[in-house]
Design a protein around this motif. Structure first.
Motif, PDB file in Angstrom:
ATOM      1  N   ILE A   1       0.836  -1.204   0.000  1.00  0.00           N
ATOM      2  CA  ILE A   1       0.000   0.000   0.000  1.00  0.00           C
ATOM      3  C   ILE A   1       0.872   1.256   0.000  1.00  0.00           C
ATOM      4  N   ARG A   2       1.901   1.259   0.866  1.00  0.00           N
ATOM      5  CA  ARG A   2       2.783   2.429   0.899  1.00  0.00           C
ATOM      6  C   ARG A   2       3.520   2.611  -0.417  1.00  0.00           C
ATOM      7  N   GLY A   3       3.866   1.488  -1.059  1.00  0.00           N
ATOM      8  CA  GLY A   3       4.530   1.561  -2.356  1.00  0.00           C
ATOM      9  C   GLY A   3       3.644   2.207  -3.408  1.00  0.00           C
ATOM     10  N   TRP A   4       2.395   1.771  -3.480  1.00  0.00           N
ATOM     11  CA  TRP A   4       1.478   2.352  -4.467  1.00  0.00           C
ATOM     12  C   TRP A   4       1.159   3.804  -4.141  1.00  0.00           C
ATOM     13  N   MET A   5       1.136   4.148  -2.861  1.00  0.00           N
ATOM     14  CA  MET A   5       0.938   5.556  -2.496  1.00  0.00           C
ATOM     15  C   MET A   5       2.090   6.408  -3.007  1.00  0.00           C
ATOM     16  N   ALA A   6       3.310   5.864  -2.958  1.00  0.00           N
ATOM     17  CA  ALA A   6       4.472   6.589  -3.475  1.00  0.00           C
ATOM     18  C   ALA A   6       4.369   6.775  -4.983  1.00  0.00           C
ATOM     19  N   VAL A   7       3.921   5.717  -5.676  1.00  0.00           N
ATOM     20  CA  VAL A   7       3.778   5.789  -7.136  1.00  0.00           C
ATOM     21  C   VAL A   7       2.724   6.826  -7.521  1.00  0.00           C
ATOM     22  N   ILE A   8       1.560   6.738  -6.903  1.00  0.00           N
ATOM     23  CA  ILE A   8       0.468   7.663  -7.220  1.00  0.00           C
ATOM     24  C   ILE A   8       0.842   9.089  -6.817  1.00  0.00           C
ATOM     25  N   GLY A   9       1.496   9.220  -5.669  1.00  0.00           N
ATOM     26  CA  GLY A   9       1.911  10.545  -5.217  1.00  0.00           C
ATOM     27  C   GLY A   9       2.879  11.195  -6.182  1.00  0.00           C
ATOM     28  N   GLU A  10       3.816  10.398  -6.727  1.00  0.00           N
ATOM     29  CA  GLU A  10       4.763  10.977  -7.682  1.00  0.00           C
ATOM     30  C   GLU A  10       4.038  11.453  -8.924  1.00  0.00           C
ATOM     31  N   MET A  11       3.098  10.656  -9.424  1.00  0.00           N
ATOM     32  CA  MET A  11       2.394  11.055 -10.639  1.00  0.00           C
ATOM     33  C   MET A  11       1.563  12.316 -10.405  1.00  0.00           C
ATOM     34  N   MET A  12       0.870  12.385  -9.265  1.00  0.00           N
ATOM     35  CA  MET A  12      -0.040  13.505  -9.014  1.00  0.00           C
ATOM     36  C   MET A  12       0.701  14.803  -8.690  1.00  0.00           C
TER      37      MET A  12
ATOM     38  N   VAL B   1      10.062   5.006  -9.981  1.00  0.00           N
ATOM     39  CA  VAL B   1       9.306   4.961  -8.731  1.00  0.00           C
ATOM     40  C   VAL B   1       8.569   3.631  -8.594  1.00  0.00           C
ATOM     41  N   MET B   2       8.395   2.913  -9.718  1.00  0.00           N
ATOM     42  CA  MET B   2       7.705   1.623  -9.683  1.00  0.00           C
ATOM     43  C   MET B   2       8.471   0.571  -8.896  1.00  0.00           C
ATOM     44  N   HIS B   3       9.751   0.823  -8.604  1.00  0.00           N
ATOM     45  CA  HIS B   3      10.483  -0.161  -7.796  1.00  0.00           C
ATOM     46  C   HIS B   3       9.893  -0.248  -6.388  1.00  0.00           C
ATOM     47  N   TYR B   4       9.108   0.763  -5.978  1.00  0.00           N
ATOM     48  CA  TYR B   4       8.482   0.747  -4.659  1.00  0.00           C
ATOM     49  C   TYR B   4       7.471  -0.388  -4.513  1.00  0.00           C
ATOM     50  N   VAL B   5       6.935  -0.875  -5.618  1.00  0.00           N
ATOM     51  CA  VAL B   5       5.995  -2.002  -5.552  1.00  0.00           C
ATOM     52  C   VAL B   5       6.630  -3.264  -6.130  1.00  0.00           C
ATOM     53  N   GLY B   6       7.952  -3.267  -6.234  1.00  0.00           N
ATOM     54  CA  GLY B   6       8.669  -4.423  -6.759  1.00  0.00           C
ATOM     55  C   GLY B   6       9.078  -5.393  -5.663  1.00  0.00           C
ATOM     56  N   PHE B   7       9.294  -6.637  -6.067  1.00  0.00           N
ATOM     57  CA  PHE B   7       9.799  -7.672  -5.168  1.00  0.00           C
ATOM     58  C   PHE B   7      10.706  -8.588  -5.976  1.00  0.00           C
ATOM     59  N   VAL B   8      11.822  -8.987  -5.378  1.00  0.00           N
ATOM     60  CA  VAL B   8      12.777  -9.858  -6.064  1.00  0.00           C
ATOM     61  C   VAL B   8      13.014 -11.108  -5.229  1.00  0.00           C
ATOM     62  N   ASP B   9      12.840 -12.252  -5.842  1.00  0.00           N
ATOM     63  CA  ASP B   9      13.251 -13.520  -5.242  1.00  0.00           C
ATOM     64  C   ASP B   9      14.581 -13.892  -5.891  1.00  0.00           C
ATOM     65  N   PRO B  10      15.697 -13.795  -5.155  1.00  0.00           N
ATOM     66  CA  PRO B  10      17.005 -14.057  -5.762  1.00  0.00           C
ATOM     67  C   PRO B  10      17.127 -15.449  -6.376  1.00  0.00           C
ATOM     68  N   GLU B  11      16.321 -16.393  -5.892  1.00  0.00           N
ATOM     69  CA  GLU B  11      16.382 -17.745  -6.442  1.00  0.00           C
ATOM     70  C   GLU B  11      15.397 -17.955  -7.586  1.00  0.00           C
ATOM     71  N   ASP B  12      14.654 -16.912  -7.931  1.00  0.00           N
ATOM     72  CA  ASP B  12      13.666 -17.041  -9.013  1.00  0.00           C
ATOM     73  C   ASP B  12      13.562 -15.721  -9.771  1.00  0.00           C
ATOM     74  N   MET B  13      14.700 -15.200 -10.201  1.00  0.00           N
ATOM     75  CA  MET B  13      14.702 -13.898 -10.869  1.00  0.00           C
ATOM     76  C   MET B  13      14.056 -13.952 -12.249  1.00  0.00           C
ATOM     77  N   ASN B  14      13.906 -15.140 -12.802  1.00  0.00           N
ATOM     78  CA  ASN B  14      13.203 -15.302 -14.077  1.00  0.00           C
ATOM     79  C   ASN B  14      11.693 -15.471 -13.895  1.00  0.00           C
ATOM     80  N   VAL B  15      11.242 -15.574 -12.651  1.00  0.00           N
ATOM     81  CA  VAL B  15       9.826 -15.774 -12.294  1.00  0.00           C
ATOM     82  C   VAL B  15       9.274 -17.000 -13.050  1.00  0.00           C
ATOM     83  N   ILE B  16       9.908 -18.145 -12.830  1.00  0.00           N
ATOM     84  CA  ILE B  16       9.472 -19.372 -13.507  1.00  0.00           C
ATOM     85  C   ILE B  16       9.142 -20.488 -12.518  1.00  0.00           C
TER      86      ILE B  16
END
Length: 376
Positions: free
Chosen positions: A27-38, A201-216
């Motif tokens: 939620i805080r991540g999306w607030m940052a994204v929307i706040g930047e755009m607005m 700013v979209m990195h605020y809603v990003g998540f990385v799994d180091p063992e699944d960086m290809n998301v497979i």
């Protein structure tokens, strides 16, 4: 930004292991994204457009993805300010055509613009190695590497490069990471020098799994949004570790920037209804020239290296991040996850075919072999 708070944040980050953002983080991540755009235009109202640049004569800049959008503006403005600009692009003909156009419009000035073209395809790690080897072979300095090129294939199914990596992860993170490390010898020759990563700013809603960086793995359902945001977060994490591993005496600053919400080629990939929405809210959306300001600031402002070194001295858990209004800001909560950042570093080095100690070896003047080098 105190050392005590940084240590506490790092400790909390190191304790947790998770498979996605928590609801509050999301939620805080999306607030940052929307706040930047607005509010980005209000926040950046103090900036001139175009951004005045300090003297850059005698400085050499490599700008990836410089035939359109923000990259085009960055390359042209740097060249017109007197810099030597290398346009690192997938389509050399388009770059040469642009240079001819710029030179014609620049006619009447004392000297022509100092711009050249080198081919670089970020969807091929072999191309990245070839570019780096060609540039390092010049034995000249590189003062600023601007990793600008990126993709956001909105709504598209999962696609992989010929190297076998999810395309967002390769173009937005893996290839720039490889380029940054391999160009260290030239950046050392150009010291004080900088690596500037055009992030989002979209990195605020990003998540990385180091063992699944290809998301497979199937643990998370792939979407283009997941791929894009995860690749941008991975870049922030990798940059933070690179920033820590470079000794102060190397004189290389590493930082990420947000250009803001900008109408560029990325927007042209949006569904038609969203493109219409983009056109209806021009007040909120930056054009490419406005979107280039934070990157140009990060690449040229004389106070940036001191700020980067201050963060390193304070043992702050993340590297420098410059917002669209050309002010330092804090990356996402997940970017502070030090344990995950180091795992992303190790996995990235493995995927791009470099030993985990490649940075230290290159700083010492030793050679490093990449798995994707044609000379292997």
């Amino acid at each position: 930004m105190g050392t005590e708070n940084a240590t506490e944040t790092a400790g909390l980050a190191g304790e947790r292991s998770k498979d996605g953002l928590g609801w509050m983080e999301w939620i805080r991540g999306w607030m940052a994204v929307i706040g930047e755009m607005m509010f980005q235009r209000i926040a950046a109202s103090h900036l001139q457009n175009p951004l005045p640049l300090p003297p850059v004569n005698e400085l050499t800049f490599v700008v990836t993805g410089s035939t359109s959008g923000i990259g085009l503006q960055i390359a042209r403005q740097l060249a017109e300010a007197g810099a030597h600009v290398i346009m690192a692009v997938r389509n050399p003909k388009a770059a040469h055509d642009l240079i001819q156009k710029w030179q014609n419009e620049w006619s009447g000035m004392i000297l022509p613009l100092n711009v050249e073209v080198m081919e670089l395809d970020l969807l091929s790690l072999e191309s990245v190695v070839r570019f780096a080897e060609a540039y390092n072979a010049r034995l000249g300095p590189l003062h600023v590497l601007i990793n600008n090129a990126g993709i956001f294939s909105i709504g598209e199914p999962q696609k992989f490069s010929k190297d076998g990596y999810e395309q967002h992860m390769q173009v937005n993170h893996l290839a720039p990471a490889l380029l940054s490390v391999l160009l260290l010898p030239s950046l050392i020759r150009g010291s004080p020098s900088r690596i500037v990563n055009v992030n989002s700013v979209m990195h605020y809603v990003g998540f990385v799994d180091p063992e699944d960086m290809n998301v497979i793995s199937g643990r998370k359902k792939y979407t283009s949004l997941l791929g894009y945001c995860g690749s941008k977060l991975a870049q922030v994490m990798f940059s933070s570790v690179l920033h820590k591993r470079l000794p102060a005496e190397a004189g290389i600053s590493v930082l990420c920037v947000s250009p803001g919400v900008v109408y560029t080629n990325v927007a042209r990939d949006l569904p038609r209804i969203l493109q219409v929405g983009y056109r209806f809210i021009p007040y909120f959306i930056f054009d490419a020239q406005e979107g280039s300001r934070s990157t140009l600031f990060a690449a040229t402002d004389p106070q940036v290296p001191e700020y980067c070194e201050t963060l390193k001295a304070d043992d702050w858990p993340v590297g420098a991040f410059i917002s669209q209004d050309c002010r330092p800001t804090n990356p996402s909560e997940e970017a502070h996850n030090v344990e995950t950042s180091y795992k992303v570093w190790e996995k990235t080095m493995e995927l791009i075919g470099l030993p985990s100690d490649a940075v230290e070896r290159l700083i010492e003047g030793n050679e490093v072999t990449c798995r994707y080098s044609m000379t292997d």
